[in-house]
Design an enzyme around this catalytic site. Structure first.
Site, PDB file in Angstrom:
ATOM      1  N   LEU A  66       1.096  -1.397  -0.247  1.00 13.45           N
ATOM      2  CA  LEU A  66      -0.122  -0.330   0.124  1.00 13.45           C
ATOM      3  C   LEU A  66       1.244   1.496   0.215  1.00 13.45           C
ATOM      4  O   LEU A  66       2.032   0.853   0.290  1.00 13.45           O
ATOM      5  CB  LEU A  66      -0.916   0.100   1.378  1.00 13.45           C
ATOM      6  CG  LEU A  66      -2.072  -1.193   1.159  1.00 13.45           C
ATOM      7  CD1 LEU A  66      -2.460  -1.353   2.978  1.00 13.45           C
ATOM      8  CD2 LEU A  66      -2.782  -0.639   0.329  1.00 13.45           C
ATOM      9  N   PRO A  67       0.515   2.433  -0.413  1.00 11.05           N
ATOM     10  CA  PRO A  67       0.696   3.587  -0.666  1.00 11.05           C
ATOM     11  C   PRO A  67       1.560   4.150   0.778  1.00 11.05           C
ATOM     12  O   PRO A  67       2.927   4.089   0.682  1.00 11.05           O
ATOM     13  CB  PRO A  67       0.018   4.540  -1.054  1.00 11.05           C
ATOM     14  CG  PRO A  67      -1.073   3.795  -1.093  1.00 11.05           C
ATOM     15  CD  PRO A  67      -1.243   3.170  -1.069  1.00 11.05           C
ATOM     16  N   THR A 101       6.487   0.816   1.805  1.00  9.69           N
ATOM     17  CA  THR A 101       7.277   1.375   2.350  1.00  9.69           C
ATOM     18  C   THR A 101       6.396   2.577   3.331  1.00  9.69           C
ATOM     19  O   THR A 101       5.918   3.437   2.913  1.00  9.69           O
ATOM     20  CB  THR A 101       8.210   2.285   1.525  1.00  9.69           C
ATOM     21  OG1 THR A 101       8.546   1.510   0.513  1.00  9.69           O
ATOM     22  CG2 THR A 101       9.242   3.026   1.942  1.00  9.69           C
ATOM     23  N   LYS A 176      15.047   0.257   5.387  1.00  2.17           N
ATOM     24  CA  LYS A 176      15.024   0.817   3.491  1.00  2.17           C
ATOM     25  C   LYS A 176      15.523   2.318   3.807  1.00  2.17           C
ATOM     26  O   LYS A 176      15.925   2.421   2.726  1.00  2.17           O
ATOM     27  CB  LYS A 176      13.468   0.041   3.711  1.00  2.17           C
ATOM     28  CG  LYS A 176      13.007   0.803   2.612  1.00  2.17           C
ATOM     29  CD  LYS A 176      13.065   0.363   0.870  1.00  2.17           C
ATOM     30  CE  LYS A 176      12.670   2.202   0.768  1.00  2.17           C
ATOM     31  NZ  LYS A 176      12.691   0.821  -1.049  1.00  2.17           N
ATOM     32  N   LYS A 251       9.844  10.528  -0.262  1.00  3.97           N
ATOM     33  CA  LYS A 251       8.742  10.121   0.266  1.00  3.97           C
ATOM     34  C   LYS A 251       9.706   9.714   1.475  1.00  3.97           C
ATOM     35  O   LYS A 251      10.011   9.858   2.445  1.00  3.97           O
ATOM     36  CB  LYS A 251       8.256   9.349  -0.521  1.00  3.97           C
ATOM     37  CG  LYS A 251       7.567   8.767   0.813  1.00  3.97           C
ATOM     38  CD  LYS A 251       7.007   6.835   0.032  1.00  3.97           C
ATOM     39  CE  LYS A 251       5.855   5.967   1.171  1.00  3.97           C
ATOM     40  NZ  LYS A 251       5.618   4.677   0.570  1.00  3.97           N
TER      41      LYS A 251
HETATM   42  P1  NAD Z   1       0.383   2.161  -6.535  1.00  4.06           P
HETATM   43  O1  NAD Z   1       0.126   3.685  -5.950  1.00  4.06           O
HETATM   44  O2  NAD Z   1       1.042   1.750  -8.009  1.00  4.06           O
HETATM   45  O3  NAD Z   1      -0.019   1.050  -5.742  1.00  4.06           O
HETATM   46  C1  NAD Z   1      -0.657   1.218  -4.433  1.00  4.06           C
HETATM   47  C2  NAD Z   1      -1.779   0.559  -4.627  1.00  4.06           C
HETATM   48  O4  NAD Z   1      -2.708   0.209  -3.117  1.00  4.06           O
HETATM   49  C3  NAD Z   1      -2.738   1.183  -5.357  1.00  4.06           C
HETATM   50  O5  NAD Z   1      -3.348   0.036  -6.558  1.00  4.06           O
HETATM   51  C4  NAD Z   1      -4.390   1.735  -4.818  1.00  4.06           C
HETATM   52  O6  NAD Z   1      -5.194   1.514  -5.419  1.00  4.06           O
HETATM   53  C5  NAD Z   1      -4.084   0.857  -3.111  1.00  4.06           C
HETATM   54  N1  NAD Z   1      -4.804   0.943  -2.209  1.00  4.06           N
HETATM   55  C6  NAD Z   1      -4.786   1.941  -1.257  1.00  4.06           C
HETATM   56  N2  NAD Z   1      -5.318   2.186  -0.020  1.00  4.06           N
HETATM   57  C7  NAD Z   1      -6.154   0.590  -0.340  1.00  4.06           C
HETATM   58  C8  NAD Z   1      -7.251   0.164   0.923  1.00  4.06           C
HETATM   59  N3  NAD Z   1      -7.514   0.893   1.765  1.00  4.06           N
HETATM   60  N4  NAD Z   1      -6.888  -1.193  -0.084  1.00  4.06           N
HETATM   61  C9  NAD Z   1      -6.931  -1.409  -0.620  1.00  4.06           C
HETATM   62  N5  NAD Z   1      -5.858  -1.084  -1.868  1.00  4.06           N
HETATM   63  C10 NAD Z   1      -5.550   0.680  -1.528  1.00  4.06           C
HETATM   64  O7  NAD Z   1       1.724   2.593  -5.510  1.00  4.06           O
HETATM   65  P2  NAD Z   1       3.183   1.210  -5.722  1.00  4.06           P
HETATM   66  O8  NAD Z   1       4.210   1.836  -6.793  1.00  4.06           O
HETATM   67  O9  NAD Z   1       2.420  -0.094  -6.390  1.00  4.06           O
HETATM   68  O10 NAD Z   1       3.983   0.742  -4.370  1.00  4.06           O
HETATM   69  C11 NAD Z   1       3.415   0.055  -3.334  1.00  4.06           C
HETATM   70  C12 NAD Z   1       4.389   0.890  -2.622  1.00  4.06           C
HETATM   71  O11 NAD Z   1       6.181   0.630  -2.843  1.00  4.06           O
HETATM   72  C13 NAD Z   1       4.507   2.564  -1.547  1.00  4.06           C
HETATM   73  O12 NAD Z   1       4.949   2.362  -0.681  1.00  4.06           O
HETATM   74  C14 NAD Z   1       5.945   2.701  -2.453  1.00  4.06           C
HETATM   75  O13 NAD Z   1       6.412   3.158  -1.501  1.00  4.06           O
HETATM   76  C15 NAD Z   1       6.290   0.903  -2.450  1.00  4.06           C
HETATM   77  N6  NAD Z   1       8.072   1.169  -3.088  1.00  4.06           N
HETATM   78  C16 NAD Z   1       7.607   1.647  -4.461  1.00  4.06           C
HETATM   79  C17 NAD Z   1       8.753   1.873  -5.218  1.00  4.06           C
HETATM   80  C18 NAD Z   1       8.605   1.735  -6.326  1.00  4.06           C
HETATM   81  O14 NAD Z   1       9.274   1.564  -8.050  1.00  4.06           O
HETATM   82  N7  NAD Z   1       6.564   1.963  -7.425  1.00  4.06           N
HETATM   83  C19 NAD Z   1      10.334   0.769  -5.148  1.00  4.06           C
HETATM   84  C20 NAD Z   1       9.739   0.352  -3.620  1.00  4.06           C
HETATM   85  C21 NAD Z   1       9.156   0.953  -3.207  1.00  4.06           C
END
Ligand code: NAD
Length: 301
Positions: A66-67, A101, A176, A251
């Site tokens: 999740l975000p 994260t 991290k 972030k």
């Molecule tokens: P994203 O926004 O693409 O995905 C997050 C998903 O969570 C979305 O599809 C959203 O609809 C869903 N969501 C939010 N609230 C919800 C709820 N209550 N119930 C169900 N679903 C819900 O983000 P991402 O890029 O996949 O990143 C996810 C996590 O991974 C973050 O914490 C980010 O910091 C971490 N991260 C991302 C990357 C990257 O390169 N994208 C790399 C390392 C870590």
């Protein structure tokens, strides 16, 4: 052993991670607030659930991607006067693995709440970005009890290549943000030095030759040099795309500052890095790879 996994959060990272669990033969029950994300998971073989609670019904493992911390808290521990959260509805002994994260404080609070409800929990943030999620080459930093880690390791191995048990609850998130704070500070230092070199009439290729073998050597020089053309595989050599977005670096730098404030560590370089990435993002470059910050530092007035 084939397991039934509830996967909550099927976005840019969660979608391909769930797909890799399916490829390895596990059953995935997926939920996301975004119906299109659920549809993509179903196309990869997941079973769609109408809610997070429905996804957890019959699953021995719950993975969240999740975000931010507030989303993880709401989904797992519930909201006041609203949804009770997954800790309340999951079968006792369920294994929770949060790969988002988030801040260290929330990660620790979630582990405590999970244990109080009779569950087991790991914080397991990742590095490697969307390409790593797609290729199942993520690095996992995992905080929690050793026996819980041992149980989760084969599942994490379906999605990643490097899996490190960092210690008790919260230490995965700590690893991290400390690592990414180093990377952010390093990138700014390398960008400043290469900009100065160019202004002094020093060919940046010669500085690269020296620094990659001398005491300036670091990942931001040798693997990810912000000057285009010096490392062909670096995002700088393809227009600062396809790497780690500056908004995500910001972030993580914010999370590091938040943790430093509660832990009373002095992190002045981290604070400066946060301010500079905030400026870069405010200028509209949040989606640019974090090595693109050299363009802000090198800009002539
Ligand atoms: P994203 O926004 O693409 O995905 C997050 C998903 O969570 C979305 O599809 C959203 O609809 C869903 N969501 C939010 N609230 C919800 C709820 N209550 N119930 C169900 N679903 C819900 O983000 P991402 O890029 O996949 O990143 C996810 C996590 O991974 C973050 O914490 C980010 O910091 C971490 N991260 C991302 C990357 C990257 O390169 N994208 C790399 C390392 C870590």
């Amino acid at each position: 052993m084939t397991r039934t996994i509830a996967f909550i959060g099927l976005g840019n990272m969660g979608g391909p991670m769930a797909a890799n669990l399916l490829k390895a033969g596990h059953r995935v029950r997926g939920f996301d607030l975004d119906a299109a994300a659920v549809d993509r998971a179903v196309a990869a073989g997941a079973v769609a659930a109408g809610s997070a609670a429905e996804a957890v019904d019959g699953a021995g493992v719950v993975l969240t991607m999740l975000p931010m911390g507030r989303h993880v808290r709401a989904v797992l521990a519930g909201e006041e006067g609203g949804d009770p959260g997954l800790f309340a509805v999951a079968a006792p002994g369920t294994l929770f693995v949060d790969c988002s994260t988030i801040d260290v404080e929330t990660a620790r609070a979630m582990a405590e709440a999970a244990h109080a409800a009779g569950h087991r929990m790991l914080d397991a943030p990742v590095s490697g970005g969307v390409p790593g999620a797609e290729a199942a080459t993520l690095a996992f930093m995992v905080g929690g009890a050793a026996e819980t880690f041992a149980e989760a390791e084969p599942l994490l191995a379906c999605m990643g290549r490097t899996i490190v048990h960092t210690g008790p609850a919260g230490t995965g998130q700590a690893a991290k943000i400390c690592n990414n704070m180093m990377a952010g500070i390093q990138m700014l230092g390398v960008s400043e030095a290469f900009t100065l070199a160019e202004r002094l009439g020093l060919d940046t290729a010669r500085l690269f030759e020296v620094a990659s073998q001398a005491s300036g050597q670091c990942w931001s020089v040798t693997a990810y040099c912000p000057v285009p053309g010096l490392v062909p595989t670096a995002p700088s050599s393809r227009g600062y795309t396809g790497g780690f977005a500056s908004a995500l670096m910001l972030k993580d730098l914010k999370l590091a500052q938040q943790a430093a404030a509660t832990g009373e560590a002095a992190t002045p370089m981290g604070a400066l890095a946060e301010a500079l990435y905030a400026l870069f993002c405010a200028q509209g470059h949040g989606d640019v790879d974090f090595s693109g910050v050299i363009r802000m530092l090198a800009a002539r007035g």
